[in-house]
Design a protein around this motif. Structure first.
Motif, PDB file in Angstrom:
ATOM      1  N   ASP A  73      80.950  42.673  44.216  1.00 20.64           N
ATOM      2  CA  ASP A  73      82.035  42.691  43.236  1.00 20.64           C
ATOM      3  C   ASP A  73      82.673  41.310  43.164  1.00 20.64           C
ATOM      4  OD1 ASP A  73      84.745  42.570  44.813  1.00 20.64           O
ATOM      5  OD2 ASP A  73      83.561  44.056  45.910  1.00 20.64           O
ATOM      6  N   SER A 240      86.515  48.173  41.683  1.00 23.12           N
ATOM      7  CA  SER A 240      86.251  48.586  43.067  1.00 23.12           C
ATOM      8  C   SER A 240      87.548  48.966  43.769  1.00 23.12           C
ATOM      9  CB  SER A 240      85.541  47.461  43.830  1.00 23.12           C
ATOM     10  OG  SER A 240      84.151  47.493  43.613  1.00 23.12           O
ATOM     11  N   ASN A 443      84.068  49.252  46.898  1.00 22.59           N
ATOM     12  CA  ASN A 443      82.677  48.817  46.833  1.00 22.59           C
ATOM     13  C   ASN A 443      81.802  49.729  47.698  1.00 22.59           C
ATOM     14  OD1 ASN A 443      80.226  47.340  47.413  1.00 22.59           O
ATOM     15  ND2 ASN A 443      81.226  45.437  46.843  1.00 22.59           N
TER      16      ASN A 443
END
Length: 475
Positions: A73, A240, A443
């Motif tokens: 991310d 996330s 994540n």
């Protein structure tokens, strides 16, 4: 339980973590370097990839076959262009580069006005949006743009370099102002009218899509087993982070993802793309779940960080955050504040244009006494953020015709207990601060869900809530 690697790149630093939802370890930290070259501002993208591989080597040396997958991310909007064979055709611009200054109005006029753009994308107007970055390249470097065959966001590119697979992940694509959240596809009409080639944009994949194994070369270089796959996690770091908001099933939590930026909003089933939402400054981005993150971008700890960077450079010594907090508390009677949404606070320090000077000028323009010490500068920043949060919440309540009684603050910024308490006081809401590592946890949640380790994203949230990673601050 299998472990996963979360590669989390923020605007200031990056981390490679290994773990699951019960515990994880940071195996490598690094600065997300950027450089000014001939007056332009770029990310050192190849340097970041090298740091990622260092972290992967450390992770596989420690955990080997226990690792099932890797997910990346990063911040939003930034991208690269590649040729038909996947080679970069330009450097990776930083979203704070000034080449997009003034382009919002130009592009709005070209495309039929702001409301027409908003009705197709639902994205609030910020000069760094990918739409304006590509328009700047079209204007300034048309030959470079003509050489391009593929658009890849930063996390898309890093995943491509790991796997050889090109794709555009949905949560990140939704930040570009070139994505239609109603149809779940690229905003093709705008792309056509801007004069961009449709073939630049790859098919969009959902968060949780398995992209494939590491290339043979990368696998050998980092010591990974052949079974490891790369997953397109919620590639936008805010997506996330929001996946890790420790809310109960059925709850519609009000949240702030707090870090370099403060992203304040809620999750909705469908986008809000009307005049009231536009005028209130709210944006519609896609969540890991596929729902809509209806939120407002507010400048966050960036202003604080730039002040501290200047002082450390000037004084030649590191400033301890504990000391700075003590100075802030000692100066709490200072009544100054700033509006962090003012665009003057967007740019980094440069010679003759320091963040502290911009704070001084804002105070001068608004008849507020300038800060006289580091502690007072922090007071002005934190009080300004708390006021900005309170205003954004009132705007959100007006748009949604609802009232909130509590607020989740997640991410690294929630460690700032001064701001947590002042936010509770300014908003009148009970503040739940934590988890600090929301982005990494989100994540990992998406990867665990994709790999079958949990049955739903909500199960991941439930596990985080049960671990009690939250502090409470009352008005």
């Amino acid at each position: 339980m299998k472990k996963h690697i979360a590669i989390d790149l923020g605007a200031s630093n990056g981390r490679v973590l290994v773990g699951d939802l019960s515990s994880f370890e940071v195996v490598h930290r690094f600065v997300t370097h950027n450089d000014q070259i001939l007056g332009e501002f770029y990310w050192n993208i190849q340097g970041l990839f090298s740091e990622i591989k260092v972290g992967l080597r450390k992770a596989f040396a420690l955990y080997g076959d226990a690792i099932a997958s890797i997910g990346i991310d990063t911040w939003g909007v930034d991208y690269v262009l590649t040729d038909a064979k996947g080679s970069l055709v330009s450097l990776c611009y930083h979203y704070r580069d000034s080449r997009t200054d003034g382009l919002i109005e130009e592009v709005a006029q070209k495309l039929g006005g702001k409301m027409r753009i908003y009705e197709q994308t639902g994205i609030a107007f910020q000069p760094f949006n990918t739409l304006y970055q590509l328009r700047a390249m079209q204007r300034d470097r048309p030959q470079t743009l003509a050489a391009a065959a593929h658009y890849l966001s930063v996390p898309d590119l890093l995943a491509y370099w790991l796997t050889g697979v090109m794709s555009n992940e949905r949560s990140h694509a939704s930040t570009t102002q070139l994505y239609d959240p109603r149809t779940g596809t690229w905003a093709w009409k705008l792309i056509d009218e801007l004069g961009l080639d449709r073939s630049l944009f790859s098919p969009i994949v959902d968060s949780g899509t398995v992209l494939g194994p590491l290339t043979v070369e990368v696998s050998h270089e980092v010591g990974a087993p052949a079974s490891v796959v790369v997953i397109a996690t919620a590639a936008h770091d805010t997506a996330s982070a929001v996946a890790a908001v420790p809310s109960a099933e059925g709850e519609t939590p009000l949240y702030i993802s707090s870090g370099t930026w403060s992203l304040l909003g809620v999750e909705l089933e469908t986008p809000r793309m009307d005049e009231q939402a536009l005028q209130s400054g709210f944006t519609n981005e896609v969540a890991a779940s596929g729902k809509i993150r209806f939120l407002k971008n507010i400048m966050g700890m960036w202003i604080q960080q730039e002040c501290v960077r200047h002082w450390e450079k000037e004084e030649g010594t590191e400033i301890a955050w504990k000391t700075l907090d003590e100075q802030t508390i000692a100066c709490a009677s200072y009544q100054g504040w700033i509006d962090p949404t003012d665009q003057r606070f967007l740019k980094p320090n440069t010679h003759g244009n320091l963040m502290v000077d911009r704070i001084n000028s804002w105070c001068d323009e608004h008849g507020i006494g300038r800060p006289a010490s580091k502690g007072e500068y922090m007071v002005a920043i934190y009080r300004g953020l708390a006021k900005a949060y309170a205003k954004a919440i009132k705007d959100l309540e007006s748009v949604l015709e609802t009232k909130f009684s509590s607020l989740y603050i997640i991410g690294g910024g929630c460690k700032n207990e001064i701001l947590d308490q002042w936010t509770a006081a300014e908003t009148g809401l009970t503040v739940y601060a934590g988890p600090v590592e929301a982005t990494a946890l989100g994540n990992l949640i998406v990867q665990a869900w994709a790999a079958g380790g949990i049955s739903s994203l909500q199960e991941g949230r439930d596990q985080i809530r049960a671990q009690g990673m939250v502090k409470v601050f009352r008005p």
